[in-house]
Scaffold this motif. Sequence first.
Motif, PDB file in Angstrom:
ATOM      1  N   SER A   8       0.835  -1.203   0.000  1.00 38.22           N
ATOM      2  CA  SER A   8       0.000   0.000   0.000  1.00 38.22           C
ATOM      3  C   SER A   8       0.868   1.250   0.000  1.00 38.22           C
ATOM      4  O   SER A   8       1.874   1.330   0.714  1.00 38.22           O
ATOM      5  CB  SER A   8      -0.916   0.005   1.230  1.00 38.22           C
ATOM      6  OG  SER A   8      -1.533   1.264   1.385  1.00 38.22           O
ATOM      7  N   ASP A  54      -5.036   5.746  -5.756  1.00 39.91           N
ATOM      8  CA  ASP A  54      -5.307   5.855  -4.318  1.00 39.91           C
ATOM      9  C   ASP A  54      -5.020   7.275  -3.818  1.00 39.91           C
ATOM     10  O   ASP A  54      -5.781   7.827  -3.011  1.00 39.91           O
ATOM     11  CB  ASP A  54      -4.457   4.857  -3.539  1.00 39.91           C
ATOM     12  CG  ASP A  54      -4.933   3.422  -3.721  1.00 39.91           C
ATOM     13  OD1 ASP A  54      -6.042   3.220  -4.258  1.00 39.91           O
ATOM     14  OD2 ASP A  54      -4.183   2.502  -3.347  1.00 39.91           O
ATOM     15  N   THR A 113      -9.571   0.877  -1.093  1.00 40.32           N
ATOM     16  CA  THR A 113      -8.534   1.828  -0.699  1.00 40.32           C
ATOM     17  C   THR A 113      -8.934   2.471   0.619  1.00 40.32           C
ATOM     18  O   THR A 113     -10.117   2.696   0.873  1.00 40.32           O
ATOM     19  CB  THR A 113      -8.324   2.903  -1.779  1.00 40.32           C
ATOM     20  OG1 THR A 113      -7.270   3.795  -1.374  1.00 40.32           O
ATOM     21  CG2 THR A 113      -9.586   3.703  -2.035  1.00 40.32           C
TER      22      THR A 113
END
Length: 247
Positions: free
Chosen positions: A8, A76, A126
């Motif tokens: 991430s 994101d 997300t």
Amino acid sequence: MADEEPTSIWMQPERHERSGPGRRPGYSREQITRTAVQIADAEGVEAATMRRVAGELGTGAMSLYRYVPRRDDLFDLMIDLAMVEIELPGGPSGDWRGDLTLLARQIRAAGLRHPWLIALVTSRPTLGPNLLRVHEFALSSLDGTGLDIDDITGLVGMLNDYTYSAIRREIGWLEEARRTGLDPGRWKRDYMGPYVRQVVESGAFPLFNRSVLDSRTAHLGPEERFRHGVDRILDAIAALIPSLCRR
């Protein structure tokens, strides 16, 4: 490496580089993301490629991958930057219905400013810090009702499903209006109107006829229609809370 597990973007520290004589210019994630958002707002999210963003910044695409490793990471970051615009108080007011109404209207406003936002946020898992801020506010709004966490998350999800669906439908109408050059009023009157009159006169679909001839909500403007739908979802939540708490 190709077989590396993706990480991430929120777990990857941002690298900072100083620009100076003889050195490549440094960028920031926010600078890159704002450029991508501007491109997506003007031309659609498909246009917001790393190559295009780099071109706008006057550099090569490969230089940006040092800051944003993947295009998914860029998505994101774009979602989270747009979520900054959702203005909420620091905590719930104690009026859960008012808080959730405010939240839904703020999400709609952000979604209309950034027509790509709702499609992205509903198509990828997300959890950036600003999206978490918004979600935490929604959950907190129902926290004092006596509901358990499963019911809180389920009811917030129900409201979100309506909110996102309604915004996507409204954006679709706006995009169709731009494509055809017909505003929604003319589209209903000039394009669909003659056919609808033919259907009504046939009498083959009596409930559809009622929805055309007798319905008030069918003729509301976009904002009023959205608010009406949110109110009905909140009515359902209000009706459910006592039975869920007893259970």
